[in-house]
Design a protein around this motif. Sequence first.
Motif, mmCIF file in Angstrom:
data_model
loop_
_atom_site.group_PDB
_atom_site.id
_atom_site.type_symbol
_atom_site.label_atom_id
_atom_site.label_comp_id
_atom_site.label_asym_id
_atom_site.label_seq_id
_atom_site.Cartn_x
_atom_site.Cartn_y
_atom_site.Cartn_z
ATOM 1 N N SER A 190 37.759 88.943 53.280
ATOM 2 C CA SER A 190 39.191 89.102 53.519
ATOM 3 C C SER A 190 39.880 87.756 53.714
ATOM 4 C CB SER A 190 39.408 89.984 54.753
ATOM 5 O OG SER A 190 40.764 90.080 55.080
ATOM 6 N N ALA A 191 39.224 86.813 54.397
ATOM 7 C CA ALA A 191 39.837 85.510 54.665
ATOM 8 C C ALA A 191 40.026 84.697 53.404
ATOM 9 C CB ALA A 191 38.975 84.741 55.666
ATOM 10 N N ARG A 192 39.282 84.984 52.353
ATOM 11 C CA ARG A 192 39.372 84.222 51.108
ATOM 12 C C ARG A 192 40.148 84.961 50.016
ATOM 13 N NH1 ARG A 192 34.795 82.552 53.603
ATOM 14 N NH2 ARG A 192 34.273 80.332 53.436
ATOM 15 N N ARG A 193 40.917 85.957 50.428
ATOM 16 C CA ARG A 193 41.709 86.682 49.435
ATOM 17 C C ARG A 193 42.814 85.806 48.883
ATOM 18 N NH1 ARG A 193 43.276 92.607 51.447
ATOM 19 N NH2 ARG A 193 43.844 92.729 49.253
ATOM 20 N N ARG A 194 43.233 86.126 47.652
ATOM 21 C CA ARG A 194 44.310 85.367 47.021
ATOM 22 C C ARG A 194 45.635 85.652 47.710
ATOM 23 N NH1 ARG A 194 44.313 87.165 41.001
ATOM 24 N NH2 ARG A 194 44.327 89.164 42.117
ATOM 25 N N LEU A 195 46.587 84.717 47.551
ATOM 26 C CA LEU A 195 47.890 84.866 48.191
ATOM 27 C C LEU A 195 48.594 86.130 47.730
ATOM 28 C CD1 LEU A 195 50.097 83.714 50.001
ATOM 29 C CD2 LEU A 195 50.939 82.390 48.044
ATOM 30 N N ARG A 236 42.299 73.572 74.696
ATOM 31 C CA ARG A 236 41.359 73.418 73.590
ATOM 32 C C ARG A 236 40.190 74.413 73.629
ATOM 33 N NH1 ARG A 236 42.553 69.074 70.619
ATOM 34 N NH2 ARG A 236 43.850 67.438 71.526
ATOM 35 N N VAL A 237 40.438 75.625 74.133
ATOM 36 C CA VAL A 237 39.460 76.702 73.942
ATOM 37 C C VAL A 237 39.481 77.065 72.463
ATOM 38 C CG1 VAL A 237 38.871 79.091 74.516
ATOM 39 C CG2 VAL A 237 39.762 77.566 76.284
ATOM 40 N N PRO A 238 38.335 77.260 71.821
ATOM 41 C CA PRO A 238 38.325 77.541 70.381
ATOM 42 C C PRO A 238 39.287 78.664 70.015
ATOM 43 C CG PRO A 238 36.086 77.245 71.172
ATOM 44 C CD PRO A 238 36.975 77.227 72.385
ATOM 45 N N PRO A 239 40.156 78.430 69.001
ATOM 46 C CA PRO A 239 41.133 79.462 68.621
ATOM 47 C C PRO A 239 40.485 80.787 68.253
ATOM 48 C CG PRO A 239 41.626 77.377 67.547
ATOM 49 C CD PRO A 239 40.300 77.212 68.193
ATOM 50 N N ALA A 240 39.301 80.743 67.622
ATOM 51 C CA ALA A 240 38.643 81.987 67.224
ATOM 52 C C ALA A 240 38.351 82.866 68.435
ATOM 53 C CB ALA A 240 37.349 81.677 66.476
ATOM 54 N N ALA A 285 27.094 90.350 62.920
ATOM 55 C CA ALA A 285 26.527 90.133 61.587
ATOM 56 C C ALA A 285 27.145 91.064 60.558
ATOM 57 C CB ALA A 285 25.014 90.321 61.641
ATOM 58 N N LEU A 286 27.353 92.327 60.936
ATOM 59 C CA LEU A 286 27.959 93.273 60.000
ATOM 60 C C LEU A 286 29.415 92.920 59.702
ATOM 61 C CD1 LEU A 286 26.549 96.657 61.356
ATOM 62 C CD2 LEU A 286 25.975 95.553 59.197
ATOM 63 N N ALA A 287 30.109 92.319 60.678
ATOM 64 C CA ALA A 287 31.517 91.972 60.474
ATOM 65 C C ALA A 287 31.691 90.705 59.657
ATOM 66 C CB ALA A 287 32.209 91.819 61.827
ATOM 67 N N ALA A 288 30.656 89.878 59.573
ATOM 68 C CA ALA A 288 30.815 88.559 58.951
ATOM 69 C C ALA A 288 31.178 88.655 57.468
ATOM 70 C CB ALA A 288 29.537 87.753 59.142
ATOM 71 N N VAL A 289 30.493 89.508 56.706
ATOM 72 C CA VAL A 289 30.715 89.563 55.254
ATOM 73 C C VAL A 289 32.107 90.086 54.902
ATOM 74 C CG1 VAL A 289 29.919 90.576 53.099
ATOM 75 C CG2 VAL A 289 28.255 89.739 54.768
ATOM 76 N N PRO A 290 32.535 91.276 55.414
ATOM 77 C CA PRO A 290 33.893 91.720 55.072
ATOM 78 C C PRO A 290 34.977 90.799 55.615
ATOM 79 C CG PRO A 290 32.912 93.176 56.705
ATOM 80 C CD PRO A 290 31.826 92.292 56.225
ATOM 81 N N ALA A 291 34.755 90.179 56.784
ATOM 82 C CA ALA A 291 35.755 89.254 57.320
ATOM 83 C C ALA A 291 35.885 88.025 56.441
ATOM 84 C CB ALA A 291 35.377 88.856 58.742
ATOM 85 N N ALA A 292 34.767 87.480 55.960
ATOM 86 C CA ALA A 292 34.816 86.306 55.087
ATOM 87 C C ALA A 292 35.484 86.647 53.761
ATOM 88 C CB ALA A 292 33.399 85.788 54.856
ATOM 89 N N ILE A 319 39.334 81.856 60.394
ATOM 90 C CA ILE A 319 39.902 83.209 60.313
ATOM 91 C C ILE A 319 38.782 84.251 60.338
ATOM 92 C CG2 ILE A 319 41.228 84.770 58.861
ATOM 93 C CD1 ILE A 319 42.764 82.319 57.845
ATOM 94 N N THR A 320 37.685 83.942 59.626
ATOM 95 C CA THR A 320 36.522 84.840 59.670
ATOM 96 C C THR A 320 35.975 84.950 61.084
ATOM 97 O OG1 THR A 320 35.935 84.258 57.393
ATOM 98 C CG2 THR A 320 34.198 85.215 58.768
ATOM 99 N N ALA A 321 35.937 83.818 61.784
ATOM 100 C CA ALA A 321 35.418 83.816 63.153
ATOM 101 C C ALA A 321 36.279 84.657 64.086
ATOM 102 C CB ALA A 321 35.322 82.388 63.677
ATOM 103 N N VAL A 322 37.609 84.717 63.823
ATOM 104 C CA VAL A 322 38.489 85.543 64.651
ATOM 105 C C VAL A 322 38.066 87.013 64.559
ATOM 106 C CG1 VAL A 322 40.842 86.406 64.929
ATOM 107 C CG2 VAL A 322 40.445 83.971 64.531
ATOM 108 N N THR A 323 37.865 87.502 63.322
ATOM 109 C CA THR A 323 37.465 88.904 63.138
ATOM 110 C C THR A 323 36.078 89.173 63.718
ATOM 111 O OG1 THR A 323 38.799 89.026 61.125
ATOM 112 C CG2 THR A 323 37.107 90.706 61.423
ATOM 113 N N VAL A 324 35.137 88.250 63.479
ATOM 114 C CA VAL A 324 33.781 88.416 64.012
ATOM 115 C C VAL A 324 33.814 88.435 65.538
ATOM 116 C CG1 VAL A 324 31.519 87.341 64.200
ATOM 117 C CG2 VAL A 324 32.666 87.427 61.984
ATOM 118 N N THR A 325 34.622 87.553 66.127
ATOM 119 C CA THR A 325 34.716 87.516 67.585
ATOM 120 C C THR A 325 35.313 88.808 68.132
ATOM 121 O OG1 THR A 325 34.994 85.114 67.542
ATOM 122 C CG2 THR A 325 35.673 86.254 69.546
ATOM 123 N N ALA A 326 36.369 89.308 67.467
ATOM 124 C CA ALA A 326 36.980 90.558 67.919
ATOM 125 C C ALA A 326 35.979 91.705 67.880
ATOM 126 C CB ALA A 326 38.194 90.876 67.049
#
Length: 760
Positions: free
Chosen positions: A747-752, A391-395, A738-745, A672-679
């Motif tokens: 991208s995570a909310r893009r349409r199918l 149970r380590v956070p997936p992000a 902080a700079l990664a948060a906006v583009p990652a969010a 999903i946003t947290a994954v990119t921000v963490t990376a």
Amino acid sequence: MRATLRWAHSDLRTHRGEALFLVLATAGIVASLLLATALFGYATNPWQRVFTQSHGAHVWLHTDSAADTDRLAALDGVDEVAGPYPTAATTVSARGSRASVELRATAERPSVGRPPLVSGQWLDPAAPDGVVLESRLARALLVQPGDTLDVPGTARELTVVGLADSAEPRYRPGEQPGLVWALPSAVPDPGGQVIGLRLTDPGDTSYVVQRAVTVLGAGAIGEVSTWQQARAEAQGDNRLLGQVLGLFGLGALAAAGFAVHGAIGTRISGHLRDLSVLKAIGFTPGQVVRVFLLQHLAYALLGAVSAAALAEVLGSRIPGRLGDAVGVWQGLPGHTVALIVVPAGAVLFIGVTTGLAAWRAGRVPPVPVPRPAATAGGRLSGVARRALGVRVPPALVLGWHKAFTRRPRSLATVARLTLPLLLIVVAVSAWTTLDRFHSRPEQVGLPTTLSVRADAGPGEQGVRALLEDDPQVAAAYPGVETAALVPGQTATIALRGLGTHEEPYPYTLAEGRPARGADEAVAGQGLLDLLDVRVGDWVRMTVGDQPQILHIVGRSIEPENAGRVISTSLDTLRANDPGLRPTLYELRLKPGADPARVAERLTAAGHGRLDVHAVTNPADGLSPLRAVVAGLIAVLALIGLIELLTTIGGTVREGERDLLALKAVGLSPRQITAVTVTATGLTALAAVLAATALGLPLARWLIDAQGRSSGIGAGIAQGPSALLVVLLGAAAVLCAAALAAVPAARSARRRLADTLSAVA
């Protein structure tokens, strides 16, 4: 060509921020390199100009009055001779300021070492008490032609009739007396004489000095000064500023080139389909390469031209030494060439790195190659799977996996981001080293604050009692300083005796141990290099006719006299000369004492018989370096920001193909946003750790190397505090996240449909 320009214009609209940062970074780099060039020219040219105008002597020999200096004109290698001129050491005062001076008697204006007048006129027999002052001494005394100088202890007054420049060693309070030219009638009781030798080959200076000492006898020589010493002293801090600007400018240029290379590589990876379409509609590989090359060359050219124009128009208006340096540099013959070559070189370097990356774009095939279903190394490692099981956070797990699963690309990204951060660590270390000179001077060879020289009159005990009676004086160390001939008789060094065995002087040692026993001494790095000796060796020098043999037991940090100083106790020198009396006193003040007020009180208590001045701190002349370091940090931060935006863009694009899988296993858009921000944050953290691990020892090595080359010696470097390093690292990581948060969010909310299109 029209299609190429349209595609370049479309790409510029998409990446306006990146283009702006690249222009600003290039402008900052070129400005740094131009200022470095100006400082190098300014450091060398003023002294060289004065030396040439004055037809200067390469060697000046101070001798006793009985020395037969006429024989020196016949020495091999001597072209012309100046003097001999009778000299007298005295003290003059004006407007409450005092200075030790050398009165030099001359009946007519010299032909060799002819001082160029700055203002006023030369000596006139109609004004027998008229004198001409060396310009640096005049600035220290705040006098102009027409002012009068008092000679303490006498009723004499000297009238300043002119100011002149000199290519001889410049006036330094408490170290080097100022130069005053006077008529022979104004020097009635000379204590010695000085003669200048102009050589046919300046490279034979050491040989000629050795021959001159042999001809006159070591006992007749008081001091020897050469043109190399005078030039190095005149260049001083300006050359160091130029070295700092040049070093960081070149480092920033390399960082900018790598950042551009990485940005183009990332954009090529994200636009493979667009490039394939360009190939399909008829673009040749050369046209594709030219699109990227011309686009980034235009950015670099705009930044370089802007920097050159600003340096040319506004450079001389910069307050302080930088503005003076640019003003002098603009009048030098090579100014126009440097103004063209430096920006052109920067643009060419950026063009080369751009071309290497753009070459990959030209190799993209016209038919898109299907992307592999899974990238090499894309499977989760066993450690990652077990981390998810506990149970380590997936992000955190998936972010680590995304940041470091593709090792070659990950290492290249970390390396590009590390370079500007490493240079920032070095710049901050230079800043903290300067702070150390001001906040803890006792650690860098400046244990005392005031230096006092007493006129003949009160005895040693009386002067010392007067000094120690001041409530803010912690200790007064009696001493003497004299010139000594080195072995081989090719130069003179400073021999100092400070403190006694009962109250030793607190030298700052970088190596060895303090001088406690008889005939023991500590020496500066400049002296060790000059004599090619090490700690533990014995050295022999000559003071007048008396040899002095000392055992070097330690290396002290010596900011004075380019480190060409050997120091022992006053008792050791008295063992060789029992009649020796102290001529100076070094004062250590109590914490919180105001040196200016203490000096004022002591001057008043001495009734004009004490010459009190502050000990020169070498960092005082480097105050412009703070603004330089701040500007360089801003330029490096811009370059780091470009690389960071490139990293974020690449991480977001690579994450698009994993978006469906992440949604399928139940991750929310926020996760999903947290994954990119963490990376991104972990990539920045790796760069920060690498920059810190490499930057701190590199900064210490560079600063100590500069200390060794200047004669001060290694051991002056001071790294930033652990708290400051942690704060800088945390700021870099948080900024990346902080700079990664906006583009990652986004991208995570893009349409199918958009996601499927990106993966296809």
